[in-house]
Design a protein around this motif. Structure first.
Motif, mmCIF file in Angstrom:
data_model
loop_
_atom_site.group_PDB
_atom_site.id
_atom_site.type_symbol
_atom_site.label_atom_id
_atom_site.label_comp_id
_atom_site.label_asym_id
_atom_site.label_seq_id
_atom_site.Cartn_x
_atom_site.Cartn_y
_atom_site.Cartn_z
ATOM 1 N N GLY A 210 0.805 -1.209 0.000
ATOM 2 C CA GLY A 210 0.000 0.000 0.000
ATOM 3 C C GLY A 210 0.837 1.258 0.000
ATOM 4 N N ILE A 211 1.282 1.658 1.175
ATOM 5 C CA ILE A 211 2.016 2.923 1.288
ATOM 6 C C ILE A 211 3.311 2.905 0.484
ATOM 7 C CG2 ILE A 211 3.197 2.230 3.432
ATOM 8 C CD1 ILE A 211 2.985 5.132 4.351
ATOM 9 N N SER B 174 8.543 6.928 10.126
ATOM 10 C CA SER B 174 7.591 7.661 10.951
ATOM 11 C C SER B 174 6.208 7.020 10.879
ATOM 12 C CB SER B 174 7.526 9.113 10.484
ATOM 13 O OG SER B 174 6.634 9.862 11.283
ATOM 14 N N TRP B 175 5.798 6.617 9.677
ATOM 15 C CA TRP B 175 4.512 5.931 9.508
ATOM 16 C C TRP B 175 4.498 4.606 10.269
ATOM 17 C CZ3 TRP B 175 3.598 1.120 7.447
ATOM 18 C CH2 TRP B 175 2.250 0.769 7.296
ATOM 19 N N SER C 280 14.536 -1.370 1.258
ATOM 20 C CA SER C 280 14.167 -1.908 -0.050
ATOM 21 C C SER C 280 12.881 -1.268 -0.569
ATOM 22 C CB SER C 280 14.015 -3.428 0.017
ATOM 23 O OG SER C 280 12.976 -3.803 0.909
ATOM 24 N N VAL C 281 11.940 -0.981 0.323
ATOM 25 C CA VAL C 281 10.705 -0.294 -0.084
ATOM 26 C C VAL C 281 11.041 1.098 -0.612
ATOM 27 C CG1 VAL C 281 8.510 0.644 0.732
ATOM 28 C CG2 VAL C 281 9.263 -1.601 1.515
ATOM 29 N N ASN D 79 -2.524 1.787 -4.902
ATOM 30 C CA ASN D 79 -2.909 1.694 -3.493
ATOM 31 C C ASN D 79 -4.088 0.734 -3.345
ATOM 32 O OD1 ASN D 79 -4.863 3.351 -4.637
ATOM 33 N ND2 ASN D 79 -5.222 4.486 -2.745
ATOM 34 N N PHE D 80 -4.101 -0.297 -4.184
ATOM 35 C CA PHE D 80 -5.180 -1.293 -4.156
ATOM 36 C C PHE D 80 -4.986 -2.201 -2.944
ATOM 37 C CE2 PHE D 80 -7.047 -5.418 -5.463
ATOM 38 C CZ PHE D 80 -8.361 -5.007 -5.528
#
Length: 228
Positions: free
Chosen positions: A55-56, A158-159, A191-192, A206-207
């Motif tokens: 998602g994010i 932070s998220w 990696s993200v 963002n499915f």
């Protein structure tokens, strides 16, 4: 701006003391606890990890990187489009209210810091009818000349930290569980970040239907600690 000063500015942006009210939101996690999807450390790790990677990490993170480029290029058209795209991507009323409230609070902080280097950020945010939180955050990071990879790493951290803090209260989990979760999430964030920086806009997604359902169901949840 020296590298050390850039680091301190980045730590300030990523700090839970940033006065935007992030700690009052769980982004559907509280409903996932209420319905039993999240019930312990393992199930909490699955929920947050899936949201981070599917998602994010595939929408909000590459959008923040694009917003930083728009701020640096001084292109109001791109800034407006990306800001409106993010607002339109919020599937529930609570999610939209969250980014609007946090965006408003961040805009006010930009003004209250009285930093001449943020004067352009303040003016361009004021020109937006409804500045979203990522838009203001990216503007501050760009104005403080923070490397995009470092900025995204901090944004995602932070998220993740806010999600874990919500889980500590809602599940509830112990402090050691929280630190294990943060260590696991922290290992994934590099990696993200790399993927988000190179992901073309045509591949953003963002499915995450489970996340959207959780956020929508939270709006009618009887007993709540969090605003989303």
């Amino acid at each position: 701006m020296t590298a050390a000063l850039q680091l301190t500015r980045l730590l300030q942006l990523a700090s839970p003391t940033l006065p935007v009210g992030a700690y009052t939101y769980s982004q559907g996690l509280e409903w996932a606890v209420e319905c039993g999807v999240i019930r312990d450390e393992a199930s909490c790790a699955r929920w947050i990890t899936d949201l981070l990677t599917h998602g994010i990490g595939r929408y909000e993170a590459p959008l923040v990187a694009a917003l930083m480029r728009a701020w640096q290029a001084d292109t109001d058209e791109a800034l407006l489009r990306l800001n409106d795209d993010f607002l339109a991507s919020r599937e529930s009323a609570e999610l939209r209210a969250e980014t609007v409230q946090m965006g408003f609070s961040l805009h006010r902080l930009v003004r209250d810091l009285r930093d001449p280097g943020l004067s352009t950020v303040e003016a361009r945010l004021a020109a937006l009818a409804t500045p979203a939180f990522p838009t203001g955050w990216a503007g501050m990071a760009a104005a403080w000349q923070i490397d995009p990879a470092d900025a995204l790493t901090a944004y995602l951290w932070s998220w993740a930290e806010n999600q874990v803090m919500a889980a500590l209260k809602a599940v509830p989990l112990g402090q050691a569980s929280g630190q294990r979760l943060l260590a696991e999430l922290g290992g994934l964030i590099p990696s993200v970040t790399v993927d988000a920086l190179s992901l073309p806009e045509s591949a953003w997604s963002n499915f995450t239907p489970g996340f959207a359902i959780a956020c929508a169901r939270h709006e009618t949840q009887y007993s709540r600690l969090f605003r989303s």
